[in-house]
Design a protein around this motif. Structure first.
Motif, PDB file in Angstrom:
ATOM      1  N   VAL A  28      35.753  36.137  43.492  1.00  0.00           N
ATOM      2  CA  VAL A  28      35.933  37.268  42.578  1.00  0.00           C
ATOM      3  C   VAL A  28      36.523  36.787  41.258  1.00  0.00           C
ATOM      4  O   VAL A  28      36.016  37.124  40.182  1.00  0.00           O
ATOM      5  N   ASN A  29      37.579  35.999  41.323  1.00  0.00           N
ATOM      6  CA  ASN A  29      38.222  35.533  40.091  1.00  0.00           C
ATOM      7  C   ASN A  29      37.298  34.649  39.261  1.00  0.00           C
ATOM      8  O   ASN A  29      37.242  34.763  38.031  1.00  0.00           O
ATOM      9  N   SER A  30      36.537  33.786  39.927  1.00  0.00           N
ATOM     10  CA  SER A  30      35.603  32.919  39.220  1.00  0.00           C
ATOM     11  C   SER A  30      34.510  33.742  38.525  1.00  0.00           C
ATOM     12  O   SER A  30      34.217  33.546  37.345  1.00  0.00           O
ATOM     13  N   ARG A  31      33.913  34.673  39.269  1.00  0.00           N
ATOM     14  CA  ARG A  31      32.838  35.502  38.703  1.00  0.00           C
ATOM     15  C   ARG A  31      33.377  36.447  37.631  1.00  0.00           C
ATOM     16  O   ARG A  31      32.706  36.706  36.639  1.00  0.00           O
ATOM     17  N   LEU A  32      34.591  36.940  37.829  1.00  0.00           N
ATOM     18  CA  LEU A  32      35.190  37.838  36.842  1.00  0.00           C
ATOM     19  C   LEU A  32      35.427  37.106  35.523  1.00  0.00           C
ATOM     20  O   LEU A  32      35.187  37.650  34.448  1.00  0.00           O
ATOM     21  N   ASN A  33      35.886  35.869  35.612  1.00  0.00           N
ATOM     22  CA  ASN A  33      36.082  35.074  34.394  1.00  0.00           C
ATOM     23  C   ASN A  33      34.770  34.879  33.643  1.00  0.00           C
ATOM     24  O   ASN A  33      34.753  34.858  32.419  1.00  0.00           O
ATOM     25  N   THR A  34      33.676  34.767  34.373  1.00  0.00           N
ATOM     26  CA  THR A  34      32.367  34.654  33.740  1.00  0.00           C
ATOM     27  C   THR A  34      31.934  36.008  33.167  1.00  0.00           C
ATOM     28  O   THR A  34      31.402  36.083  32.064  1.00  0.00           O
ATOM     29  N   SER A  58      35.620  44.554  49.757  1.00  0.00           N
ATOM     30  CA  SER A  58      36.464  43.364  49.939  1.00  0.00           C
ATOM     31  C   SER A  58      36.881  42.760  48.600  1.00  0.00           C
ATOM     32  O   SER A  58      37.881  42.053  48.513  1.00  0.00           O
ATOM     33  N   ALA A  59      36.137  43.039  47.539  1.00  0.00           N
ATOM     34  CA  ALA A  59      36.487  42.534  46.205  1.00  0.00           C
ATOM     35  C   ALA A  59      37.492  43.427  45.498  1.00  0.00           C
ATOM     36  O   ALA A  59      38.172  42.987  44.564  1.00  0.00           O
ATOM     37  N   SER A  78      36.878  44.490  34.971  1.00  0.00           N
ATOM     38  CA  SER A  78      37.402  44.869  36.292  1.00  0.00           C
ATOM     39  C   SER A  78      37.157  46.343  36.575  1.00  0.00           C
ATOM     40  O   SER A  78      36.707  46.716  37.669  1.00  0.00           O
ATOM     41  N   MET A  79      37.445  47.198  35.590  1.00  0.00           N
ATOM     42  CA  MET A  79      37.252  48.635  35.775  1.00  0.00           C
ATOM     43  C   MET A  79      35.773  48.972  35.979  1.00  0.00           C
ATOM     44  O   MET A  79      35.429  49.770  36.865  1.00  0.00           O
ATOM     45  N   ASP A  80      34.911  48.371  35.184  1.00  0.00           N
ATOM     46  CA  ASP A  80      33.475  48.640  35.313  1.00  0.00           C
ATOM     47  C   ASP A  80      32.938  48.195  36.665  1.00  0.00           C
ATOM     48  O   ASP A  80      32.131  48.903  37.286  1.00  0.00           O
ATOM     49  N   ILE A  81      33.363  47.045  37.130  1.00  0.00           N
ATOM     50  CA  ILE A  81      32.889  46.547  38.427  1.00  0.00           C
ATOM     51  C   ILE A  81      33.409  47.433  39.551  1.00  0.00           C
ATOM     52  O   ILE A  81      32.665  47.749  40.486  1.00  0.00           O
ATOM     53  N   LEU A  82      34.659  47.877  39.471  1.00  0.00           N
ATOM     54  CA  LEU A  82      35.188  48.795  40.491  1.00  0.00           C
ATOM     55  C   LEU A  82      34.363  50.083  40.531  1.00  0.00           C
ATOM     56  O   LEU A  82      34.052  50.597  41.605  1.00  0.00           O
ATOM     57  N   LYS A  83      33.996  50.598  39.378  1.00  0.00           N
ATOM     58  CA  LYS A  83      33.164  51.810  39.323  1.00  0.00           C
ATOM     59  C   LYS A  83      31.807  51.555  39.975  1.00  0.00           C
ATOM     60  O   LYS A  83      31.276  52.407  40.682  1.00  0.00           O
ATOM     61  N   THR A  87      32.274  53.977  46.277  1.00  0.00           N
ATOM     62  CA  THR A  87      33.058  54.507  47.395  1.00  0.00           C
ATOM     63  C   THR A  87      33.774  53.446  48.239  1.00  0.00           C
ATOM     64  O   THR A  87      34.865  53.726  48.729  1.00  0.00           O
ATOM     65  N   PRO A  88      33.228  52.239  48.441  1.00  0.00           N
ATOM     66  CA  PRO A  88      33.997  51.256  49.205  1.00  0.00           C
ATOM     67  C   PRO A  88      35.316  50.857  48.518  1.00  0.00           C
ATOM     68  O   PRO A  88      36.238  50.379  49.175  1.00  0.00           O
ATOM     69  N   ALA A  89      35.423  51.065  47.204  1.00  0.00           N
ATOM     70  CA  ALA A  89      36.656  50.721  46.482  1.00  0.00           C
ATOM     71  C   ALA A  89      37.685  51.839  46.526  1.00  0.00           C
ATOM     72  O   ALA A  89      38.861  51.609  46.237  1.00  0.00           O
ATOM     73  N   VAL A  90      37.269  53.050  46.895  1.00  0.00           N
ATOM     74  CA  VAL A  90      38.156  54.218  46.818  1.00  0.00           C
ATOM     75  C   VAL A  90      39.457  54.057  47.618  1.00  0.00           C
ATOM     76  O   VAL A  90      40.540  54.314  47.086  1.00  0.00           O
TER      77      VAL A  90
END
Length: 156
Positions: A28-34, A58-59, A78-83, A87-90
């Motif tokens: 997650v951190n690696s892909r988020l940095n990209t 899980s992310a 981060s916010m966009d990916i959570l959106k 529902t799994p992030a809720v």
């Protein structure tokens, strides 16, 4: 022999999440940095974000941990990916609203407003009573975005 194998397999299944959680965090951190690095071509940034979305709930904890960053690009990614996870992030976002970090609680409330999930209504209504005006405001905005009439009473 089969019972022994079944026992080891059961132990593996119970321990697997803790064994692989470091791998998920690293991915997650690696892909988020990209995903938020504007020096990288847009298609590669999008692909990195898509990979995080495929990890699902899980992310979410690792993305939520970035909701108090001062890096605006990382925050928005981060916010966009959570959106997009939806529902799994809720459940993770709801838990973050109860945490001690007000910045994360505030931004979690904002993200919940963009995910149409009724499980968020109760925690968002509860957030209307927060001491932090930004959390109250985010909860009201999110409840309004959800267009859930159950929340109309507390909003008035």
């Amino acid at each position: 022999m089969t019972r022994t194998f079944n026992l080891f397999f059961l132990i593996f299944l119970l321990c697997a999440p803790s064994v692989f959680s470091g791998d998920i965090e690293e991915k997650v951190n690696s892909r988020l940095n990209t995903a938020f690095d504007l020096s990288i071509p847009k298609d590669r940034r999008q692909s990195a974000a898509d990979e995080i979305v495929t990890l699902g709930g899980s992310a979410a904890p690792y993305l939520i941990a970035n909701l108090d960053t001062v890096n605006i690009w990382k925050l928005h990614a981060s916010m966009d990916i959570l959106k997009r996870i939806g529902t799994p992030a809720v459940p993770h976002l709801i838990d973050a609203m109860d945490g001690k970090n007000r910045e994360i609680a505030y931004r979690s409330a904002l993200v919940l407003g963009d995910i149409p999930d009724k499980r968020a209504v109760g925690p968002l209504v509860k957030g209307l009573g927060s001491k932090d005006w930004r959390i109250r405001s985010a909860c009201a905005k999110s409840l309004g975005s959800m267009k859930n009439f159950e929340a109309l009473g507390p909003l008035i």
